[in-house]
Motif scaffolding. Structure first.
Motif, PDB file in Angstrom:
ATOM      1  N   HIS A  85       2.825   9.233   5.582  1.00 44.61           N
ATOM      2  CA  HIS A  85       2.673   9.199   4.123  1.00 44.61           C
ATOM      3  C   HIS A  85       1.733  10.295   3.607  1.00 44.61           C
ATOM      4  O   HIS A  85       2.127  11.056   2.714  1.00 44.61           O
ATOM      5  CB  HIS A  85       2.243   7.813   3.673  1.00 44.61           C
ATOM      6  CG  HIS A  85       3.226   6.747   4.060  1.00 44.61           C
ATOM      7  ND1 HIS A  85       4.508   6.696   3.547  1.00 44.61           N
ATOM      8  CD2 HIS A  85       3.123   5.708   4.932  1.00 44.61           C
ATOM      9  CE1 HIS A  85       5.146   5.661   4.078  1.00 44.61           C
ATOM     10  NE2 HIS A  85       4.333   5.048   4.922  1.00 44.61           N
ATOM     11  N   PRO A  86       0.508  10.418   4.123  1.00 41.47           N
ATOM     12  CA  PRO A  86      -0.301  11.569   3.680  1.00 41.47           C
ATOM     13  C   PRO A  86       0.303  12.908   4.096  1.00 41.47           C
ATOM     14  O   PRO A  86       0.138  13.911   3.392  1.00 41.47           O
ATOM     15  CB  PRO A  86      -1.667  11.339   4.343  1.00 41.47           C
ATOM     16  CG  PRO A  86      -1.425  10.372   5.437  1.00 41.47           C
ATOM     17  CD  PRO A  86      -0.275   9.529   4.990  1.00 41.47           C
ATOM     18  N   TYR A 146      -6.893  11.169  -0.181  1.00 38.14           N
ATOM     19  CA  TYR A 146      -6.985   9.707  -0.217  1.00 38.14           C
ATOM     20  C   TYR A 146      -6.082   9.083   0.854  1.00 38.14           C
ATOM     21  O   TYR A 146      -6.472   8.120   1.523  1.00 38.14           O
ATOM     22  CB  TYR A 146      -6.584   9.205  -1.604  1.00 38.14           C
ATOM     23  CG  TYR A 146      -6.344   7.718  -1.690  1.00 38.14           C
ATOM     24  CD1 TYR A 146      -7.397   6.819  -1.596  1.00 38.14           C
ATOM     25  CD2 TYR A 146      -5.048   7.210  -1.855  1.00 38.14           C
ATOM     26  CE1 TYR A 146      -7.166   5.450  -1.662  1.00 38.14           C
ATOM     27  CE2 TYR A 146      -4.817   5.859  -1.929  1.00 38.14           C
ATOM     28  CZ  TYR A 146      -5.879   4.977  -1.839  1.00 38.14           C
ATOM     29  OH  TYR A 146      -5.649   3.638  -1.906  1.00 38.14           O
ATOM     30  N   GLY A 147      -4.891   9.642   1.037  1.00 40.30           N
ATOM     31  CA  GLY A 147      -3.974   9.133   2.051  1.00 40.30           C
ATOM     32  C   GLY A 147      -4.529   9.297   3.458  1.00 40.30           C
ATOM     33  O   GLY A 147      -4.344   8.418   4.311  1.00 40.30           O
ATOM     34  N   LEU A 149      -2.418   3.033   6.173  1.00 41.06           N
ATOM     35  CA  LEU A 149      -1.204   3.800   5.947  1.00 41.06           C
ATOM     36  C   LEU A 149      -0.805   4.480   7.248  1.00 41.06           C
ATOM     37  O   LEU A 149      -1.662   4.831   8.063  1.00 41.06           O
ATOM     38  CB  LEU A 149      -1.421   4.876   4.872  1.00 41.06           C
ATOM     39  CG  LEU A 149      -1.396   4.477   3.396  1.00 41.06           C
ATOM     40  CD1 LEU A 149      -1.689   5.713   2.546  1.00 41.06           C
ATOM     41  CD2 LEU A 149      -0.074   3.863   2.991  1.00 41.06           C
ATOM     42  N   GLU A 209      -7.023   6.545   3.960  1.00 38.80           N
ATOM     43  CA  GLU A 209      -6.341   5.271   4.188  1.00 38.80           C
ATOM     44  C   GLU A 209      -5.702   5.226   5.581  1.00 38.80           C
ATOM     45  O   GLU A 209      -5.653   4.166   6.213  1.00 38.80           O
ATOM     46  CB  GLU A 209      -5.276   5.050   3.107  1.00 38.80           C
ATOM     47  CG  GLU A 209      -5.845   4.766   1.736  1.00 38.80           C
ATOM     48  CD  GLU A 209      -6.596   3.459   1.688  1.00 38.80           C
ATOM     49  OE1 GLU A 209      -5.949   2.401   1.602  1.00 38.80           O
ATOM     50  OE2 GLU A 209      -7.849   3.484   1.743  1.00 38.80           O
ATOM     51  N   ILE A 227      -4.644  13.152  -3.837  1.00 35.29           N
ATOM     52  CA  ILE A 227      -3.887  12.024  -3.300  1.00 35.29           C
ATOM     53  C   ILE A 227      -3.689  12.174  -1.798  1.00 35.29           C
ATOM     54  O   ILE A 227      -3.742  11.198  -1.045  1.00 35.29           O
ATOM     55  CB  ILE A 227      -2.532  11.907  -4.026  1.00 35.29           C
ATOM     56  CG1 ILE A 227      -2.758  11.512  -5.487  1.00 35.29           C
ATOM     57  CG2 ILE A 227      -1.633  10.878  -3.345  1.00 35.29           C
ATOM     58  CD1 ILE A 227      -1.518  11.588  -6.335  1.00 35.29           C
ATOM     59  N   THR A 228      -3.464  13.404  -1.337  1.00 32.44           N
ATOM     60  CA  THR A 228      -3.337  13.645   0.107  1.00 32.44           C
ATOM     61  C   THR A 228      -4.627  13.293   0.827  1.00 32.44           C
ATOM     62  O   THR A 228      -4.610  12.649   1.886  1.00 32.44           O
ATOM     63  CB  THR A 228      -2.967  15.114   0.371  1.00 32.44           C
ATOM     64  OG1 THR A 228      -1.740  15.433  -0.298  1.00 32.44           O
ATOM     65  CG2 THR A 228      -2.814  15.375   1.860  1.00 32.44           C
ATOM     66  N   ARG A 239       0.833  -1.208   0.000  1.00 32.16           N
ATOM     67  CA  ARG A 239       0.000   0.000   0.000  1.00 32.16           C
ATOM     68  C   ARG A 239       0.870   1.261   0.000  1.00 32.16           C
ATOM     69  O   ARG A 239       0.518   2.257  -0.629  1.00 32.16           O
ATOM     70  CB  ARG A 239      -0.929   0.003   1.214  1.00 32.16           C
ATOM     71  CG  ARG A 239      -1.996  -1.075   1.177  1.00 32.16           C
ATOM     72  CD  ARG A 239      -2.946  -0.954   2.352  1.00 32.16           C
ATOM     73  NE  ARG A 239      -3.879  -2.051   2.390  1.00 32.16           N
ATOM     74  CZ  ARG A 239      -4.998  -2.104   1.680  1.00 32.16           C
ATOM     75  NH1 ARG A 239      -5.304  -1.105   0.877  1.00 32.16           N
ATOM     76  NH2 ARG A 239      -5.810  -3.144   1.774  1.00 32.16           N
ATOM     77  N   TYR A 269       0.854   3.996  -2.904  1.00 35.04           N
ATOM     78  CA  TYR A 269       0.548   5.390  -2.587  1.00 35.04           C
ATOM     79  C   TYR A 269       1.569   6.331  -3.215  1.00 35.04           C
ATOM     80  O   TYR A 269       1.209   7.339  -3.835  1.00 35.04           O
ATOM     81  CB  TYR A 269       0.510   5.583  -1.071  1.00 35.04           C
ATOM     82  CG  TYR A 269       0.052   6.958  -0.665  1.00 35.04           C
ATOM     83  CD1 TYR A 269      -1.277   7.338  -0.830  1.00 35.04           C
ATOM     84  CD2 TYR A 269       0.936   7.885  -0.131  1.00 35.04           C
ATOM     85  CE1 TYR A 269      -1.708   8.601  -0.477  1.00 35.04           C
ATOM     86  CE2 TYR A 269       0.510   9.144   0.229  1.00 35.04           C
ATOM     87  CZ  TYR A 269      -0.807   9.495   0.062  1.00 35.04           C
ATOM     88  OH  TYR A 269      -1.226  10.757   0.405  1.00 35.04           O
ATOM     89  N   TRP A 270       2.853   5.990  -3.095  1.00 33.19           N
ATOM     90  CA  TRP A 270       3.880   6.871  -3.662  1.00 33.19           C
ATOM     91  C   TRP A 270       3.969   6.745  -5.174  1.00 33.19           C
ATOM     92  O   TRP A 270       4.425   7.671  -5.853  1.00 33.19           O
ATOM     93  CB  TRP A 270       5.220   6.621  -2.971  1.00 33.19           C
ATOM     94  CG  TRP A 270       5.177   7.192  -1.583  1.00 33.19           C
ATOM     95  CD1 TRP A 270       4.985   6.515  -0.415  1.00 33.19           C
ATOM     96  CD2 TRP A 270       5.242   8.574  -1.238  1.00 33.19           C
ATOM     97  NE1 TRP A 270       4.941   7.392   0.643  1.00 33.19           N
ATOM     98  CE2 TRP A 270       5.102   8.654   0.169  1.00 33.19           C
ATOM     99  CE3 TRP A 270       5.419   9.744  -1.963  1.00 33.19           C
ATOM    100  CZ2 TRP A 270       5.126   9.874   0.857  1.00 33.19           C
ATOM    101  CZ3 TRP A 270       5.445  10.962  -1.282  1.00 33.19           C
ATOM    102  CH2 TRP A 270       5.302  11.016   0.106  1.00 33.19           C
TER     103      TRP A 270
END
Length: 197
Positions: A70-71, A56-57, A66, A60, A53-54, A4, A8-9
């Motif tokens: 990561h976010p 979404y992070g 996650l 997660e 994407i942030t 994951r 993500y990255w």
């Protein structure tokens, strides 16, 4: 968790990889303003992508899929991209009516640009393959070409890593299945019990 993180990255890198061809295309629809017009258009699309994407992070992370780093990292990158982009636009803001009145309008425009960039992605990829990079970019766009090729290489590398992790995970899951769930295993177990009797 590991696959994951890589996925993500990979999405983060795709924010730059997938947006440049379409962004450069509509940046030059009217008249070429130069390097800063192309740079600011591309980064505005990538910044909008990174905001999604942030978000979404964060979802997660709330689902415990996650770690928060990561976010957070994606959010920092998103902020840096947008600020760099707004600074780059400043060099040509006001020329022929181009530019945003404030950063909020600028960010909203980035989402509109993102939609256009993704719509134009596949036609422009085909055009690049047919005509080559020289037929698509202006001579002053060389730094953008280099940046796009680097982002493309990063995305490809992360995709390969992700696929390898998934394949390894699937093979381990198949090997970890209990023997009694396999028809041959049940047969062998029953034969062993009969012999023991």
């Amino acid at each position: 968790m590991e696959h994951r993180v890589v996925l993500y990255w990979l999405l983060v890198s795709l924010a730059f990889t997938l947006t440049q061809p379409g962004a450069i295309t509509f940046a030059n629809w009217d008249a070429p303003y130069g390097f800063y017009k192309d740079l600011s258009t591309w980064l505005s699309c990538a910044g909008a992508f990174l905001i999604l994407i942030t978000a979404y992070g964060i979802i997660e992370w709330r689902r415990e899929r996650l770690r928060p780093i990561h976010p957070l990292g994606a959010g920092i990158l998103s902020t840096f991209t947008i600020l760099l982009d707004y600074w780059a636009e400043g060099f040509i803001r006001g020329e022929m009516g181009y530019g945003s009145s404030n950063i909020l309008v600028f960010i909203i425009g980035g989402f509109i640009g993102l939609l256009l960039a993704l719509m134009l992605l596949f036609p422009m990829i085909i055009y690049i393959f047919v005509e080559g990079l020289d037929g698509f970019y202006y001579s002053y766009d060389m730094p953008l070409i280099v940046a796009w090729l680097v982002s493309l290489a990063v995305s490809a590398t992360l995709l390969v890593i992700y696929v390898k992790i998934r394949r390894g995970r699937n093979s381990r899951n198949r090997e970890a299945k209990p023997l009694e769930h396999h028809p041959d295993g049940q047969k062998g177990q029953n034969n062993g019990e009969s012999l023991a009797e």
